[in-house]
Design a protein around this motif. Structure first.
Motif, PDB file in Angstrom:
ATOM      1  N   TYR A  35     -19.640  10.757 -40.896  1.00 23.28           N
ATOM      2  CA  TYR A  35     -18.596   9.777 -41.218  1.00 23.28           C
ATOM      3  C   TYR A  35     -19.169   8.643 -42.060  1.00 23.28           C
ATOM      4  N   GLU A  36     -20.319   8.121 -41.678  1.00 24.11           N
ATOM      5  CA  GLU A  36     -20.893   6.985 -42.395  1.00 24.11           C
ATOM      6  C   GLU A  36     -21.387   7.386 -43.781  1.00 24.11           C
ATOM      7  N   LYS A  37     -21.851   8.609 -43.927  1.00 24.41           N
ATOM      8  CA  LYS A  37     -22.225   9.099 -45.260  1.00 24.41           C
ATOM      9  C   LYS A  37     -20.983   9.183 -46.144  1.00 24.41           C
ATOM     10  N   LYS A  84     -21.031  12.313 -54.068  1.00 25.93           N
ATOM     11  CA  LYS A  84     -20.469  12.927 -52.865  1.00 25.93           C
ATOM     12  C   LYS A  84     -21.404  12.646 -51.686  1.00 25.93           C
ATOM     13  N   ALA A  85     -20.873  12.806 -50.486  1.00 25.08           N
ATOM     14  CA  ALA A  85     -21.691  12.590 -49.290  1.00 25.08           C
ATOM     15  C   ALA A  85     -22.922  13.495 -49.300  1.00 25.08           C
ATOM     16  N   SER A  86     -22.765  14.702 -49.805  1.00 26.66           N
ATOM     17  CA  SER A  86     -23.868  15.657 -49.819  1.00 26.66           C
ATOM     18  C   SER A  86     -24.942  15.312 -50.845  1.00 26.66           C
ATOM     19  N   ASP A  87     -24.649  14.384 -51.766  1.00 25.96           N
ATOM     20  CA  ASP A  87     -25.623  13.965 -52.776  1.00 25.96           C
ATOM     21  C   ASP A  87     -26.566  12.880 -52.258  1.00 25.96           C
ATOM     22  N   SER A 264     -13.152  14.076 -53.341  1.00 22.64           N
ATOM     23  CA  SER A 264     -14.345  14.943 -53.370  1.00 22.64           C
ATOM     24  C   SER A 264     -15.568  14.237 -52.799  1.00 22.64           C
ATOM     25  N   PHE A 265     -15.529  12.904 -52.655  1.00 21.83           N
ATOM     26  CA  PHE A 265     -16.659  12.197 -52.072  1.00 21.83           C
ATOM     27  C   PHE A 265     -16.916  12.629 -50.622  1.00 21.83           C
ATOM     28  N   LEU A 266     -15.921  13.231 -49.989  1.00 20.29           N
ATOM     29  CA  LEU A 266     -16.072  13.681 -48.598  1.00 20.29           C
ATOM     30  C   LEU A 266     -16.992  14.898 -48.482  1.00 20.29           C
ATOM     31  N   GLU A 267     -17.193  15.595 -49.578  1.00 18.31           N
ATOM     32  CA  GLU A 267     -17.925  16.867 -49.535  1.00 18.31           C
ATOM     33  C   GLU A 267     -19.417  16.659 -49.297  1.00 18.31           C
TER      34      GLU A 267
END
Length: 267
Positions: A35-37, A84-87, A264-267
């Motif tokens: 969530y925080e990411k 994105k969060a994964s980045d 897409s930032f959620l990914e």
């Protein structure tokens, strides 16, 4: 009644009927971390929305909830509008990348690691080189309480009146942390603005507000003499505007806006 509940009662009406939104609580640390990411990635989208992007400059960080001696930061060279969060990259206070697939800005490590270390009461730090922040920082002065919004920063920010070039060493980060002290923001002379918060939502919203207040004061100063809010009123106003629930709440409409545009930032 805890502090957040007291702040809600002070700042809103209708909570007993409609339930004012509150920062979420987590029992699962892994869920909280994700969530925080996602909130951090959303904060970069907000900065992009406001044009707070200048090449490789600018960084926002959030302390990791599982390993608090590490923090998440943006990767080098990816535009804020695309993060994105994964980045995101996780780095420790010694500068070691412990999770992620990208390099990071050395200034981000040098500044943010020292603030996270010095301020265990905050979890997020935001810094960027904005047009109004840069312009105001060249004055080497504090924001004045000339509006309700500016009162948020009354006796709640500082100026670091030393510029030594691009921050490259942790000693310079220590200088910034010392100037920040217990405040929510610091103006870095000839450099830009830096804000902090208990959540990344608050740190990012504080930055947006401070940049706007810099803009307002620059406009007002160019038009004539400033009329300041008196001390007691400024302090009373700050009590509300700088509260945890209001600073967190200021980010929620911004989050909704970027999420509607591109989630897409959620990914």
């Amino acid at each position: 009644m805890n502090n957040i509940e007291a702040q809600i009662q002070q700042a809103t009406r209708g909570d007993n009927q409609f339930k004012v939104p509150r920062p979420p609580q987590f029992d699962d640390k892994a869920q909280q971390q994700q969530y925080e990411k996602q909130r951090l990635a959303a904060a970069f989208r907000v900065f992009a929305l406001y044009g707070f992007d200048e090449g490789l400059a600018g960084h926002i960080t959030v302390r990791d909830c599982i390993e608090p001696e590490t923090f998440w930061v943006n990767p080098l060279g990816i535009h804020f509008a695309h993060i994105k969060a994964s980045d995101l990259v996780r780095v420790d206070h010694d500068g070691n990348i412990v999770e992620g697939h990208f390099p990071i800005n050395n200034a981000a490590f040098a500044i943010h690691s020292r603030i996270h270390h010095a301020r265990p009461d905050i979890n997020a730090v935001a810094h960027a080189h904005t047009t109004y922040g840069r312009a105001f920082s060249a004055l080497g002065q504090l924001l004045k309480p000339i509006s309700q919004d500016a009162c948020q920063f009354y006796q709640n920010h500082a100026v670091l009146n030393t510029f030594t070039g691009v921050v490259a060493e942790t000693e310079e980060g220590d200088m910034i942390a010392k100037a920040l002290d217990t405040n929510s923001a610091v103006i870095l002379q000839n450099h830009g603005l830096l804000t902090v918060g208990k959540t990344v939502d608050a740190a990012a919203a504080n930055f947006v507000m401070m940049d706007s207040c810099c803009h307002s004061q620059l406009l007002a100063q160019s038009a004539g003499s400033l009329i300041e809010v008196d001390h007691d009123t400024a302090m009373k106003t700050r009590q509300v505007n700088a509260s945890d629930i209001v600073t967190w709440g200021n980010f929620q409409p911004l989050y909704q806006r970027v999420a509607e545009q591109d989630s897409s930032f959620l990914e």
